[in-house]
Design an enzyme around this catalytic site. Structure first.
Site, PDB file in Angstrom:
ATOM      1  N   HIS A  48      -2.975   5.970   3.514  1.00 31.42           N
ATOM      2  CA  HIS A  48      -4.337   6.414   3.256  1.00 31.42           C
ATOM      3  C   HIS A  48      -5.313   5.436   3.916  1.00 31.42           C
ATOM      4  O   HIS A  48      -4.923   4.358   4.370  1.00 31.42           O
ATOM      5  CB  HIS A  48      -4.598   6.525   1.742  1.00 31.42           C
ATOM      6  CG  HIS A  48      -4.451   5.257   0.988  1.00 31.42           C
ATOM      7  ND1 HIS A  48      -3.431   5.001   0.098  1.00 31.42           N
ATOM      8  CD2 HIS A  48      -5.211   4.127   0.988  1.00 31.42           C
ATOM      9  CE1 HIS A  48      -3.562   3.798  -0.410  1.00 31.42           C
ATOM     10  NE2 HIS A  48      -4.638   3.238   0.113  1.00 31.42           N
TER      11      HIS A  48
HETATM   12  P1  TYD Z   1      -1.332   4.703  -4.935  1.00 32.32           P
HETATM   13  O1  TYD Z   1      -2.715   4.693  -4.416  1.00 32.32           O
HETATM   14  O2  TYD Z   1      -0.500   5.912  -4.673  1.00 32.32           O
HETATM   15  O3  TYD Z   1      -0.561   3.432  -4.385  1.00 32.32           O
HETATM   16  P2  TYD Z   1      -0.241   3.033  -2.858  1.00 32.32           P
HETATM   17  O4  TYD Z   1      -1.421   3.362  -2.060  1.00 32.32           O
HETATM   18  O5  TYD Z   1       0.015   1.569  -2.893  1.00 32.32           O
HETATM   19  O6  TYD Z   1       0.965   3.749  -2.412  1.00 32.32           O
HETATM   20  O7  TYD Z   1      -1.387   4.424  -6.498  1.00 32.32           O
HETATM   21  C1  TYD Z   1      -0.308   4.655  -7.380  1.00 32.32           C
HETATM   22  C2  TYD Z   1      -0.856   5.077  -8.734  1.00 32.32           C
HETATM   23  O8  TYD Z   1      -1.596   4.035  -9.354  1.00 32.32           O
HETATM   24  C3  TYD Z   1      -1.772   6.275  -8.648  1.00 32.32           C
HETATM   25  O9  TYD Z   1      -1.486   7.116  -9.761  1.00 32.32           O
HETATM   26  C4  TYD Z   1      -3.153   5.690  -8.808  1.00 32.32           C
HETATM   27  C5  TYD Z   1      -2.920   4.464  -9.671  1.00 32.32           C
HETATM   28  N1  TYD Z   1      -3.853   3.342  -9.402  1.00 32.32           N
HETATM   29  C6  TYD Z   1      -4.751   2.965 -10.390  1.00 32.32           C
HETATM   30  O10 TYD Z   1      -4.823   3.562 -11.473  1.00 32.32           O
HETATM   31  N2  TYD Z   1      -5.576   1.908 -10.153  1.00 32.32           N
HETATM   32  C7  TYD Z   1      -5.522   1.209  -8.977  1.00 32.32           C
HETATM   33  O11 TYD Z   1      -6.286   0.232  -8.814  1.00 32.32           O
HETATM   34  C8  TYD Z   1      -4.595   1.625  -7.958  1.00 32.32           C
HETATM   35  C9  TYD Z   1      -4.528   0.900  -6.639  1.00 32.32           C
HETATM   36  C10 TYD Z   1      -3.779   2.694  -8.229  1.00 32.32           C
END
Ligand code: TYD
Length: 132
Positions: A48
């Site tokens: 992303h």
């Molecule tokens: P995600 O953005 O998919 O992680 P990455 O980009 O590292 O692969 O996030 C995983 C899950 O955690 C998603 O359900 C959103 C949640 N999340 C939060 O609640 N707070 C945060 O600060 C972050 C980064 C993720």
């Protein structure tokens, strides 16, 4: 596309310490910290870009590889030291690979979590950076 920031290690007979202050050691005020650990080495994360969020990532234990993509070119950086991190600027598509089993990847961010700040579709990202 990204900057590597290396911090001094304050070591003494007891061990080592690294300090990171917002606006001084990294180029923004820190509003949120999150960390990724227990990642299966076969898994990749990220995929992303953020519309506004500025971040800074560091593997405080173990290693992983971050791929940065500005829509035109890709660069990758291996994070494998607890005193060397990378900025993850807004509007840079990023992916993380090759997590070591012991990897603890800590991220500092300049805002709280907002799902509407994410661009999770690569074609939409390319449109927003005007490359399609
Ligand atoms: P995600 O953005 O998919 O992680 P990455 O980009 O590292 O692969 O996030 C995983 C899950 O955690 C998603 O359900 C959103 C949640 N999340 C939060 O609640 N707070 C945060 O600060 C972050 C980064 C993720």
């Amino acid at each position: 596309m990204y900057k590597v920031i290396k911090f001094p290690v304050r070591g003494d007979a007891r061990g080592s310490l690294v300090a990171i202050e917002g606006l001084k050691d990294i180029p923004f005020e820190i509003k949120r910290v999150y960390y990724i650990f227990g990642t299966d080495p076969k898994e990749a994360r990220g995929f992303h870009a953020h519309k506004e969020l500025e971040q800074f990532g560091i593997c405080v234990k173990g290693s992983c590889e971050v791929v940065f993509d500005d829509g035109k070119k890709k660069e990758s950086f291996k994070l494998d030291a607890p005193h060397v991190g990378v900025t993850i600027p807004k509007m840079i598509w990023h992916e993380m690979y090759n997590f070591s089993e012991d990897c603890v990847f800590v991220v500092f961010a300049n805002d709280i979590y907002r799902e509407n700040d994410y661009i999770r579709n690569y074609d939409e990202y390319l449109k927003r950076v005007n490359y399609v």
